[in-house]
Design a protein around this motif. Structure first.
Motif, mmCIF file in Angstrom:
data_model
loop_
_atom_site.group_PDB
_atom_site.id
_atom_site.type_symbol
_atom_site.label_atom_id
_atom_site.label_comp_id
_atom_site.label_asym_id
_atom_site.label_seq_id
_atom_site.Cartn_x
_atom_site.Cartn_y
_atom_site.Cartn_z
ATOM 1 N N GLU A 161 -4.125 -4.758 2.150
ATOM 2 C CA GLU A 161 -3.384 -4.358 0.956
ATOM 3 C C GLU A 161 -1.896 -4.640 1.152
ATOM 4 O O GLU A 161 -1.235 -3.987 1.969
ATOM 5 C CB GLU A 161 -3.590 -2.878 0.655
ATOM 6 C CG GLU A 161 -2.818 -2.440 -0.597
ATOM 7 C CD GLU A 161 -2.889 -0.948 -0.882
ATOM 8 O OE1 GLU A 161 -2.297 -0.526 -1.885
ATOM 9 O OE2 GLU A 161 -3.526 -0.209 -0.104
ATOM 10 N N ASP A 162 -1.373 -5.566 0.373
ATOM 11 C CA ASP A 162 0.065 -5.831 0.352
ATOM 12 C C ASP A 162 0.686 -4.886 -0.679
ATOM 13 O O ASP A 162 0.769 -5.186 -1.865
ATOM 14 C CB ASP A 162 0.324 -7.293 -0.013
ATOM 15 C CG ASP A 162 1.799 -7.654 0.018
ATOM 16 O OD1 ASP A 162 2.641 -6.739 0.057
ATOM 17 O OD2 ASP A 162 2.116 -8.859 -0.033
ATOM 18 N N ALA A 163 1.118 -3.723 -0.195
ATOM 19 C CA ALA A 163 1.719 -2.699 -1.051
ATOM 20 C C ALA A 163 3.232 -2.712 -0.923
ATOM 21 O O ALA A 163 3.889 -1.677 -1.080
ATOM 22 C CB ALA A 163 1.163 -1.318 -0.697
ATOM 23 N N ALA A 164 3.794 -3.892 -0.655
ATOM 24 C CA ALA A 164 5.239 -4.003 -0.427
ATOM 25 C C ALA A 164 6.057 -3.437 -1.579
ATOM 26 O O ALA A 164 7.148 -2.899 -1.374
ATOM 27 C CB ALA A 164 5.610 -5.470 -0.190
ATOM 28 N N GLU A 165 5.526 -3.560 -2.802
ATOM 29 C CA GLU A 165 6.275 -3.126 -3.986
ATOM 30 C C GLU A 165 5.807 -1.767 -4.511
ATOM 31 O O GLU A 165 6.298 -1.320 -5.548
ATOM 32 C CB GLU A 165 6.109 -4.179 -5.093
ATOM 33 C CG GLU A 165 6.566 -5.571 -4.676
ATOM 34 C CD GLU A 165 6.181 -6.653 -5.676
ATOM 35 O OE1 GLU A 165 5.604 -6.332 -6.740
ATOM 36 O OE2 GLU A 165 6.455 -7.843 -5.381
ATOM 37 N N ALA A 166 4.877 -1.103 -3.822
ATOM 38 C CA ALA A 166 4.128 -0.025 -4.473
ATOM 39 C C ALA A 166 4.155 1.322 -3.764
ATOM 40 O O ALA A 166 3.369 2.198 -4.116
ATOM 41 C CB ALA A 166 2.680 -0.467 -4.667
ATOM 42 N N LEU A 167 5.028 1.540 -2.787
ATOM 43 C CA LEU A 167 5.063 2.843 -2.136
ATOM 44 C C LEU A 167 5.275 3.941 -3.176
ATOM 45 O O LEU A 167 6.191 3.874 -3.998
ATOM 46 C CB LEU A 167 6.185 2.897 -1.098
ATOM 47 C CG LEU A 167 6.321 4.224 -0.346
ATOM 48 C CD1 LEU A 167 5.085 4.509 0.489
ATOM 49 C CD2 LEU A 167 7.574 4.231 0.520
ATOM 50 N N GLY A 168 4.419 4.951 -3.153
ATOM 51 C CA GLY A 168 4.514 6.041 -4.117
ATOM 52 C C GLY A 168 3.581 5.891 -5.294
ATOM 53 O O GLY A 168 3.410 6.841 -6.066
ATOM 54 N N ALA A 169 2.978 4.718 -5.459
ATOM 55 C CA ALA A 169 1.974 4.518 -6.508
ATOM 56 C C ALA A 169 0.626 5.027 -6.018
ATOM 57 O O ALA A 169 0.448 5.356 -4.834
ATOM 58 C CB ALA A 169 1.883 3.039 -6.882
ATOM 59 N N SER A 170 -0.355 5.088 -6.935
ATOM 60 C CA SER A 170 -1.675 5.560 -6.537
ATOM 61 C C SER A 170 -2.760 4.841 -7.320
ATOM 62 O O SER A 170 -2.512 4.304 -8.407
ATOM 63 C CB SER A 170 -1.806 7.071 -6.753
ATOM 64 O OG SER A 170 -1.717 7.390 -8.129
ATOM 65 N N TYR A 171 -3.963 4.857 -6.751
ATOM 66 C CA TYR A 171 -5.155 4.285 -7.390
ATOM 67 C C TYR A 171 -6.269 5.314 -7.288
ATOM 68 O O TYR A 171 -6.702 5.663 -6.185
ATOM 69 C CB TYR A 171 -5.570 2.992 -6.694
ATOM 70 C CG TYR A 171 -6.872 2.391 -7.202
ATOM 71 C CD1 TYR A 171 -6.882 1.569 -8.325
ATOM 72 C CD2 TYR A 171 -8.082 2.661 -6.567
ATOM 73 C CE1 TYR A 171 -8.068 1.019 -8.787
ATOM 74 C CE2 TYR A 171 -9.276 2.111 -7.025
ATOM 75 C CZ TYR A 171 -9.262 1.293 -8.140
ATOM 76 O OH TYR A 171 -10.438 0.760 -8.612
#
Length: 376
Positions: A161-171
């Protein structure tokens, strides 16, 4: 007097980060290890809900090490979204592997899970399964992980998972970064939180975390002299930058809330203009609102995306196009691409508006006024 420049996504730091940084400096923990590094890793691991976190010099370094942990070697293939920043594909090339690019869905702007499943099926039939799949959480919104995990598990292919832009988001209630073999975070200066540069590999697998730390410190063996049995990398984050990161994590909810207010303001203030369509928000999760992005229909709006960017630039406002897909980049012209029309259209019409967490009401009003002026 000219208004100050409005940047797309500048750093937002406070006295909290300054104090932690100076405390680290005064303690003389200036080396690439130290108590702030340990504390930063523990904070992020707890935030995401994983067992291990390894702070590194960049998100790209984390991707490189995650791919190595997945066993990617020379000649392997890795499935990668075309609509992403180049780092997602560059890390594959570092290992002399080949990215295979896949298109996005128009309803999330993330990689199309059906294309991923179809590509895995076709490659399995030929006995040419990829070594890994990289999913990217675009502009702070998670990819659709349920079908992606099902497809990868069916064929025994690692998901990163490339979550480079997504810290604090959720699924579906789970934090971005917690999916697959390992997650990747970025703390570049323009991200939701920053250490002035840096990244992190996060995982539930202790073996992967241990390997990442080993390789990130030049693969030095635990003996008194310098002993090396593998080629390593100089990828560890410094203790000083980790101190800044600790303060940023403390303020994460505040920073996300500020970007969410900006997104809602733009959607309300510009939503009546024909020809503008904001990036859809998927019903399966909550984004971190890293950037507010939209599509411009030039025929309906009366001007194209580039005209808007040019006008905002004359008003001392930074705006940018959406990512140029990897399959349209000269460096990747020889790579395989599945689909491509959606990501090409997102690039052709996509516009990213200033979204920094320190934007003032006046800043947002200036942006809206400049966009509406083009419409007129």
């Amino acid at each position: 007097m000219t208004d100050a420049r409005i940047y797309l996504s500048p750093p937002d730091v406070s006295d909290v980060e300054r104090k932690l940084l100076l405390d680290a400096f005064d303690s003389n923990w200036v080396a690439p290890v130290g108590p702030d590094l340990d504390a930063f890793e523990a904070q992020v691991a707890e935030l995401i809900g994983v067992r291990h976190a390894v702070a590194l010099s960049s998100g790209t370094a984390a991707l490189h090490l995650a791919l190595m942990a997945a066993g990617v070697r020379r000649g392997d293939t890795v499935l990668v979204p075309s609509f992403t920043f180049a780092a997602s594909a560059n890390a594959v090339m570092y290992l002399d592997a080949r990215p295979v690019f896949l298109d996005s869905t128009p309803d999330t702007w993330n990689v199309d899970p059906r294309l991923v499943a179809e590509e895995l099926r076709l490659r399995a039939a030929r006995g040419q399964l990829p070594r890994a799949v990289i999913a990217v959480d675009m502009y702070g919104q998670c990819a659709d992980y349920e079908p992606l995990l099902v497809a990868c598990d069916r064929y025994g292919v690692a998901l990163i998972e490339d979550a480079a832009e997504a810290l604090g988001a959720s699924y579906r209630g789970r934090a971005a970064g917690s999916f697959g073999l390992a997650g990747v975070l970025s703390f570049n200066g323009n991200k939701i939180i920053t250490t002035g540069g840096g990244g992190m590999l996060v995982t539930d697998d202790g073996r992967i975390a241990t390997q990442a730390r080993y390789l990130a410190t030049q693969a030095r063996e635990p003996v008194p002299h310098y002993e090396h049995r593998a080629v390593g990398h100089n990828y560890r984050l410094s203790n000083l930058l980790a101190a800044v990161g600790r303060g940023q994590v403390q303020r994460l909810d505040e920073l996300i809330a500020a970007r969410r207010r900006t997104a809602r303001y733009y959607r309300t203030a510009l939503g009546d203009l024909p020809g503008l369509t904001f990036m859809p928000v998927a019903d399966y999760g909550t984004p971190n609102w890293w950037l507010t992005c939209l599509l411009v229909d030039a025929g309906t709006f009366g001007a194209d995306r580039d005209r808007i960017i040019e006008h905002l630039g004359r008003q001392n406002i930074e705006a940018r196009p959406a990512w140029k897909p990897m399959h349209l980049q000269p460096v990747f012209r020889d790579c395989v691409m599945r689909g491509g029309a959606v990501s090409a259209d997102l690039f052709r019409r996509g516009l990213c508006l200033p979204s920094g967490s320190a934007l003032s009401d006046h800043d947002r009003e200036r942006v809206v006024a400049a966009v509406r002026a083009v419409a007129r």
